[in-house]
Scaffold this motif. Structure first.
Motif, PDB file in Angstrom:
ATOM      1  N   GLU A   1      15.853  -3.810   7.893  1.00 29.13           N
ATOM      2  CA  GLU A   1      14.415  -3.743   8.127  1.00 29.13           C
ATOM      3  C   GLU A   1      13.424  -4.640   7.691  1.00 29.13           C
ATOM      4  OE1 GLU A   1      16.942  -2.834   6.200  1.00 29.13           O
ATOM      5  OE2 GLU A   1      16.892  -1.110   4.197  1.00 29.13           O
TER       6      GLU A   1
ATOM      7  N   LYS B   1       4.068   0.344   7.452  1.00 28.24           N
ATOM      8  CA  LYS B   1       3.086   0.278   6.004  1.00 28.24           C
ATOM      9  C   LYS B   1       4.989   1.292   5.620  1.00 28.24           C
ATOM     10  CE  LYS B   1       0.874   3.508   3.203  1.00 28.24           C
ATOM     11  NZ  LYS B   1      -0.154   4.738   3.635  1.00 28.24           N
ATOM     12  N   GLN B   2       5.567   0.665   4.808  1.00 25.91           N
ATOM     13  CA  GLN B   2       6.344   1.659   3.686  1.00 25.91           C
ATOM     14  C   GLN B   2       5.758   2.946   2.458  1.00 25.91           C
ATOM     15  OE1 GLN B   2       9.460  -1.411   1.207  1.00 25.91           O
ATOM     16  NE2 GLN B   2      10.170   0.249   0.767  1.00 25.91           N
TER      17      GLN B   2
ATOM     18  N   TRP C   1      10.780  -3.800  10.996  1.00 23.99           N
ATOM     19  CA  TRP C   1       9.823  -3.634  10.418  1.00 23.99           C
ATOM     20  C   TRP C   1       8.693  -3.424   8.978  1.00 23.99           C
ATOM     21  CZ3 TRP C   1      14.624  -0.205   9.357  1.00 23.99           C
ATOM     22  CH2 TRP C   1      15.403   0.840  10.259  1.00 23.99           C
TER      23      TRP C   1
ATOM     24  N   GLU D   1      14.925   4.008   2.360  1.00 29.81           N
ATOM     25  CA  GLU D   1      12.989   3.708   2.742  1.00 29.81           C
ATOM     26  C   GLU D   1      12.724   4.318   4.326  1.00 29.81           C
ATOM     27  OE1 GLU D   1      13.623  -0.651   2.706  1.00 29.81           O
ATOM     28  OE2 GLU D   1      14.319  -0.830   0.921  1.00 29.81           O
TER      29      GLU D   1
ATOM     30  N   TYR E   1       8.877   4.241   7.002  1.00 25.31           N
ATOM     31  CA  TYR E   1       8.024   2.749   7.317  1.00 25.31           C
ATOM     32  C   TYR E   1       6.626   3.642   8.144  1.00 25.31           C
ATOM     33  CZ  TYR E   1      10.957  -0.682   5.386  1.00 25.31           C
ATOM     34  OH  TYR E   1      12.215  -1.089   4.233  1.00 25.31           O
TER      35      TYR E   1
END
Length: 115
Positions: free
Chosen positions: A101, A108-109, A104, A23, A25
């Motif tokens: 995660e 915006k992922q 954050w 992922e 961010y």
């Protein structure tokens, strides 16, 4: 080199070593520490270090030498600080335990395209 270019070679390196559940961010304008945060999982400590080595190799290939690595050979978590891009590489259990995660959530992922 722009932070987006650093992010791009970082994601390529992670993909090349089969990082799992990666992922990223976008934290521009939200965090004063970095523009992008990346987290990925490894199935073993050996893979964790292979991912870290791949990121460092990509950095050198792109003539980018402004990075620092935190963690030890026995760590279940390595942090690679590439300036405006911060990468956290975890074993699966460590990632679940720390659950970074959530830090954050305001960012915006990003959608990551797998090759």
């Amino acid at each position: 080199m722009s932070s987006k270019e650093v992010l791009d070679f970082t994601l390529k390196a992670i993909s090349d070593r089969h990082g799992e559940d990666t992922e990223a961010y976008d934290m521009e304008g939200i965090s004063i520490l970095a523009d992008y945060y990346v987290v990925t999982s490894a199935g073993s400590n050996r893979q964790l270090h292979a991912i870290a080595n791949s990121i460092v190799e990509e950095a050198h290939e792109n003539k980018y030498t402004d990075y620092r690595i935190e963690g030890t050979r026995d760590s279940n978590w390595l942090l690679i600080d590439l300036g405006d891009v911060v990468v956290n590489i975890f074993t699966k259990d460590a990632r679940e335990f720390y659950n970074l995660e959530k830090l954050w959530a305001n960012g915006k992922q990003l959608e990551i395209k797998e090759d």
